[in-house]
Design an enzyme around this catalytic site. Structure first.
Site, short mmCIF file in Angstrom:
data_model
loop_
_atom_site.label_atom_id
_atom_site.label_comp_id
_atom_site.label_asym_id
_atom_site.label_seq_id
_atom_site.Cartn_x
_atom_site.Cartn_y
_atom_site.Cartn_z
N LYS A 165 0.81 -1.22 0.00
CA LYS A 165 0.00 0.00 0.00
C LYS A 165 0.85 1.27 0.00
O LYS A 165 0.37 2.32 -0.41
CB LYS A 165 -0.99 0.00 1.17
CG LYS A 165 -1.93 -1.22 1.22
CD LYS A 165 -2.61 -1.49 -0.10
CE LYS A 165 -3.54 -2.70 -0.14
NZ LYS A 165 -3.03 -3.98 0.28
N TYR A 218 -12.53 -14.96 2.11
CA TYR A 218 -11.52 -13.95 2.45
C TYR A 218 -11.06 -14.10 3.91
O TYR A 218 -11.92 -14.20 4.80
CB TYR A 218 -12.08 -12.54 2.23
CG TYR A 218 -11.14 -11.45 2.68
CD1 TYR A 218 -10.10 -11.02 1.87
CD2 TYR A 218 -11.27 -10.86 3.94
CE1 TYR A 218 -9.22 -10.03 2.29
CE2 TYR A 218 -10.39 -9.87 4.37
CZ TYR A 218 -9.37 -9.46 3.54
OH TYR A 218 -8.49 -8.50 3.96
N TYR A 246 -3.30 -12.76 2.47
CA TYR A 246 -2.97 -12.46 1.07
C TYR A 246 -1.84 -13.35 0.55
O TYR A 246 -2.06 -14.29 -0.19
CB TYR A 246 -2.58 -10.97 0.92
CG TYR A 246 -3.71 -10.04 1.19
CD1 TYR A 246 -4.62 -9.69 0.19
CD2 TYR A 246 -3.90 -9.48 2.46
CE1 TYR A 246 -5.67 -8.83 0.43
CE2 TYR A 246 -4.96 -8.62 2.71
CZ TYR A 246 -5.83 -8.30 1.70
OH TYR A 246 -6.89 -7.47 1.94
#
Ligand SMILES: *Cc1c(COP(=O)(O)O)cnc(C)c1O
Length: 333
Positions: free
Chosen positions: A50, A264, A290
């Site tokens: 990010k 998720y 992830y």
């Protein structure tokens, strides 16, 4: 590609390393040569992808006169951690709206990224139910802050809008410069595909640099078809913003939806194996939400012979290891 048209804060401090993963390649049979680009080592508290997106998004916020940043994410969001991190550095207030995608997983006193939100001086954390309209929820927070005299700026989930995706188009260019300098020919790049800015930006940059290297995304939440649609839409918008002629073709977008498991952030056996294998063979820490699932996909594709023998395959490590500390039972159990 010309990134100087866009305001940028200069968060990167040079290039992240590209390293061979010789032990892991050997452990998987030695038919494919695996490499890793270490975006887990980017600046910003505990690193991760990010930072590249926020380099552009926070610059946009400051240019628009903001003094407060609002963003959203899941309860263990790396994106929220890094937004709080750069907001702290810039002297901006940070407010979070957290989506409880798995019921009962928000705990005020949880470890991992949640603990770091506190340390990084997040002003408010508001948890909403999974499936909420997160943009509408952030608008509510913005309204309250404006009424209190603040100038809030909303960064969308994962900083995955065309401005944020510029960060990964720039990463593609950085990577091509490195590969050319190293004289290393990569056949295939494997990236995570979540809120899609990383994947969409990378494809846009690979097309924009005329690299001729295939990019595959491994999904962490959605099916192949749905994710490919989202990635292509964002890549088109990013290419337009950046002026990449001809845009991004649908055929350039490839996602694997087989490694999400039950949903998720929910553990899978492949994820647990991948996290343990990367730590044991390469001393590289993945994360459970992830990169662990993406690496599980990569490992499975190598084992299945999806890459021709002798291929050079590069895995983009996007960070996330603080979340490991919220999943101790998963790895010890
Ligand atoms: C956000 C995130 C991703 C996914 O990137 P997107 O741009 O949201 O698709 C991958 N890995 C980590 C560690 C992340 O925090």
């Amino acid at each position: 590609m010309n990134f100087t048209k866009f305001p940028r804060r200069g968060y990167l401090q040079g290039q992240t390393p590209i390293e061979p993963m010789k032990n892991l390649s050997k452990a998987l049979g030695g038919k494919v040569n695996l490499y890793v680009k270490r975006d887990d080592l980017l600046p910003g508290a505990s690193g991760g992808n990010k930072t590249r997106k926020l380099d552009f998004c926070i610059a946009d916020a400051l240019e628009k006169g903001a003094d407060t940043i609002i963003t959203c994410g899941a309860v263990q969001s790396n994106h929220c951690r890094l937004t709080a991190s750069w907001a702290a550095k810039e002297g901006l207030e940070c407010h979070l709206v957290l989506e409880e995608r798995v019921k009962g997983t928000f705990k005020e006193d949880a470890s991992g990224n949640n603990f770091l939100f506190e340390l990084l001086n997040v002003k408010t954390r508001r948890c909403v139910a999974g499936g909420s309209d997160m943009m509408a929820e952030m608008e509510k927070t913005a309204e309250e802050l404006r009424a209190a005299g603040k100038k809030p700026y909303i960064v969308p989930g994962g900083a995955s809008n065309p401005i944020g995706a510029l960060g990964y188009a720039a990463c593609a260019e950085e990577m091509m410069n490195q590969l050319n300098t190293m004289d290393l020919s990569i056949d295939h790049v494997v990236v995570p595909s979540g809120s899609a800015g990383t994947h969409a930006g990378m494809i846009t940059g690979m097309v924009g640099t005329n690299s001729g290297i295939a990019v595959s995304g491994i999904n962490v939440s959605r099916t192949k078809e749905v994710q490919e649609e989202i990635v292509h839409g964002l890549a088109e918008k990013t290419a337009e913003l950046l002026g990449v002629k001809g845009g991004v073709a649908k055929e350039d977008v490839c996602c694997y939806g087989d490694y999400v498991g039950p949903g998720y952030s929910l553990p899978t056996e492949g994820m647990i194996e991948a996290v343990k294998l990367f730590a044991k063979e390469e001393a590289i820490l993945l994360d459970p939400v992830y990169t662990g699932k993406v690496a599980a996909g990569l490992i499975d594709l190598v084992r299945k012979g999806a890459f021709p023998e002798g291929s050079n395959v590069l895995f983009l490590h996007t960070g996330g290891s603080p979340a490991l500390y919220a999943y101790l039972d998963t790895f010890r159990g």
